[in-house]
Design a protein around this motif. Structure first.
Motif, PDB file in Angstrom:
ATOM      1  N   LEU A 132      10.813   9.888   1.003  1.00  0.00           N
ATOM      2  CA  LEU A 132       9.788   9.093   1.682  1.00  0.00           C
ATOM      3  C   LEU A 132       9.975   7.602   1.398  1.00  0.00           C
ATOM      4  O   LEU A 132       9.818   6.768   2.293  1.00  0.00           O
ATOM      5  N   GLY A 133      10.318   7.284   0.160  1.00  0.00           N
ATOM      6  CA  GLY A 133      10.556   5.890  -0.173  1.00  0.00           C
ATOM      7  C   GLY A 133      11.735   5.303   0.568  1.00  0.00           C
ATOM      8  O   GLY A 133      11.702   4.155   1.019  1.00  0.00           O
ATOM      9  N   SER A 134      12.806   6.101   0.729  1.00  0.00           N
ATOM     10  CA  SER A 134      13.980   5.603   1.444  1.00  0.00           C
ATOM     11  C   SER A 134      13.675   5.316   2.913  1.00  0.00           C
ATOM     12  O   SER A 134      14.331   4.483   3.533  1.00  0.00           O
ATOM     13  N   LEU A 174      19.468  -6.536   6.458  1.00  0.00           N
ATOM     14  CA  LEU A 174      18.551  -6.520   7.592  1.00  0.00           C
ATOM     15  C   LEU A 174      17.171  -7.006   7.194  1.00  0.00           C
ATOM     16  O   LEU A 174      16.492  -7.683   7.967  1.00  0.00           O
ATOM     17  N   GLY A 175      16.728  -6.677   5.975  1.00  0.00           N
ATOM     18  CA  GLY A 175      15.455  -7.178   5.479  1.00  0.00           C
ATOM     19  C   GLY A 175      14.237  -6.364   5.859  1.00  0.00           C
ATOM     20  O   GLY A 175      13.107  -6.810   5.633  1.00  0.00           O
ATOM     21  N   VAL A 176      14.419  -5.177   6.425  1.00  0.00           N
ATOM     22  CA  VAL A 176      13.296  -4.332   6.803  1.00  0.00           C
ATOM     23  C   VAL A 176      13.563  -2.913   6.336  1.00  0.00           C
ATOM     24  O   VAL A 176      14.686  -2.540   6.013  1.00  0.00           O
ATOM     25  N   ALA A 177      12.462  -2.114   6.304  1.00  0.00           N
ATOM     26  CA  ALA A 177      12.587  -0.725   5.886  1.00  0.00           C
ATOM     27  C   ALA A 177      13.339   0.086   6.928  1.00  0.00           C
ATOM     28  O   ALA A 177      13.556  -0.349   8.058  1.00  0.00           O
ATOM     29  N   GLY A 199       0.818  -1.211   0.000  1.00  0.00           N
ATOM     30  CA  GLY A 199       0.000   0.000   0.000  1.00  0.00           C
ATOM     31  C   GLY A 199       0.850   1.257   0.000  1.00  0.00           C
ATOM     32  O   GLY A 199       0.558   2.226  -0.715  1.00  0.00           O
ATOM     33  N   THR A 200       1.916   1.236   0.773  1.00  0.00           N
ATOM     34  CA  THR A 200       2.824   2.383   0.823  1.00  0.00           C
ATOM     35  C   THR A 200       3.491   2.593  -0.527  1.00  0.00           C
ATOM     36  O   THR A 200       3.651   3.729  -0.995  1.00  0.00           O
ATOM     37  N   LEU A 201       3.892   1.491  -1.173  1.00  0.00           N
ATOM     38  CA  LEU A 201       4.527   1.593  -2.479  1.00  0.00           C
ATOM     39  C   LEU A 201       3.578   2.202  -3.510  1.00  0.00           C
ATOM     40  O   LEU A 201       3.979   3.090  -4.293  1.00  0.00           O
TER      41      LEU A 201
END
Length: 365
Positions: free
Chosen positions: A65-67, A124-127, A31-33
């Motif tokens: 924001l994406g980063s 790390l695998g997370v935002a 959804g964020t993407l």
């Protein structure tokens, strides 16, 4: 009540079907993407329609924001999209000046920086925001391990911790075990090899392991078990020093065991003198079947005990023995007649700002 619950059970399968269809259309976490893609498209359309009014640099907003919000799998594709949108925005510019060339170069440079960050974040695998939240949670957990439990009336215990460079992560940490109705308090002060953030990850792991060992084992068995645990890790820089205090809160009797750590110091309220308790024991994580010889004593009313790390007493220009004498001199002055807040006063007055510092003050009123 029965009719309503039956209706809810009948409606639940249809709700599950609707939820599954939504997940097929918009997978969980995308959804964020989609929102950021829509924002990028809207910004690009505005630049295409009003190239003289809407600057290309507005694309920095969705990029940043994406980063922060996107995970490592989504972020590279989004950066590529932003770069394509930037190319479209460049194509409609009537006259590209040197100033605009510089702005375009900076935008593409930012895209490459974010792209490289996403590759590093994939480990790390997370935002970014989620990763920071995980680190904050881990930091809070390690600090909570050192919170002294409520003690019976007549006892005061304070802790103070300062990390190298002022960061929240340190190679020094404290672990304590005890309950309000228990008659014994167990405290361990540990100094992991390294300092600051470099030792912070090992300290996070060891604090949880040592907390479990401290609450499950008898006092003589704790340091041998901690030594075995470190040996099993196989770390290249996997050693640590520790001091373990086991205190009887009824009689005031205590035992101190050290593992390559600076000795505990006791204040005798009757004479006003400080005594250094030199216990014997090797550094944790280096020698198998190590033995740790305890030093016993008694805390009488008015007495105090200090547990600390080498950052309090050792610097590049001062040996540890001289540093201990200097610390006890400050303790005699700063703790005279007022022990509350004494741990913070001592840590702020002593030690190297380039090394982690930890101190525990135990006082029997």
């Amino acid at each position: 009540m029965t009719a309503r619950s039956d209706a809810d059970r009948a409606a639940s399968p249809s709700r599950l079907k609707v939820a599954r269809r939504r997940r097929r259309i918009v997978p969980r976490g995308n959804g964020t993407l989609i929102a950021l893609v829509a924002l990028s498209v809207v910004v690009t359309v505005l630049v295409l329609i009003w190239p003289d009014t809407a600057p290309m640099t507005v694309l920095i907003v969705p990029l940043l924001l994406g980063s922060l919000l996107l995970g490592p799998r989504q972020l590279p594709w989004f950066v590529v999209l932003v770069m394509v949108m930037l190319m479209l925005a460049i194509s409609v510019q009537p006259n590209i000046t040197a100033k605009q060339v510089l702005a375009i170069t900076i935008l593409y440079l930012l895209c490459f920086i974010v792209l490289l960050t996403s590759f590093r974040r994939s480990r790390l695998g997370v935002a970014g925001v989620q990763g920071e939240s995980m680190l904050v949670d881990l930091r809070d957990r390690i600090l909570s391990q050192g919170v002294i439990p409520p003690l019976p009336e007549g006892w005061l215990t304070e802790t103070a911790l300062r990390s190298a460079g002022g960061t929240p992560f340190a190679g020094d940490f404290m672990v304590s075990v005890g309950t309000p109705d228990a008659d014994r308090l167990e405290i361990v002060v540990v100094d992991v090899s390294g300092k600051g953030e470099q030792a912070g990850t090992r300290a996070l792991l060891l604090s949880g392991a040592f907390g479990g060992l401290l609450g499950a084992l008898a006092p003589p068995d704790f340091l041998p078990a901690a030594n075995d645990y470190l040996l099993r890790q196989g770390w290249e820089e996997g050693f640590a020093t520790a001091v373990h205090l086991s205190l009887d809160l009824v009689t005031g009797r205590f035992e101190v065991r050290t593992a390559g750590h600076p000795p505990a110091a006791q204040l005798d309220a009757g004479s006003g003198r400080w005594t250094v308790h030199e216990a014997e024991g090797p550094v944790l994580g280096l020698i198998e079947d190590a033995e740790f010889i305890p030093v016993a004593g008694v805390l009488r009313p008015g007495d105090a005990l200090l547990l600390y790390t080498d950052g309090m007493v050792e610097t590049a220009r001062r040996e540890i023995g001289i540093g201990i004498d200097r610390m006890l001199g400050h303790a005699e002055r700063l703790l005279r007649g007022e022990f509350e807040g004494g741990a913070d006063r001592l840590v702020d007055a002593l030690g190297s700002r380039n090394d982690d510092r930890a101190l525990v003050l135990v006082h029997r009123r």
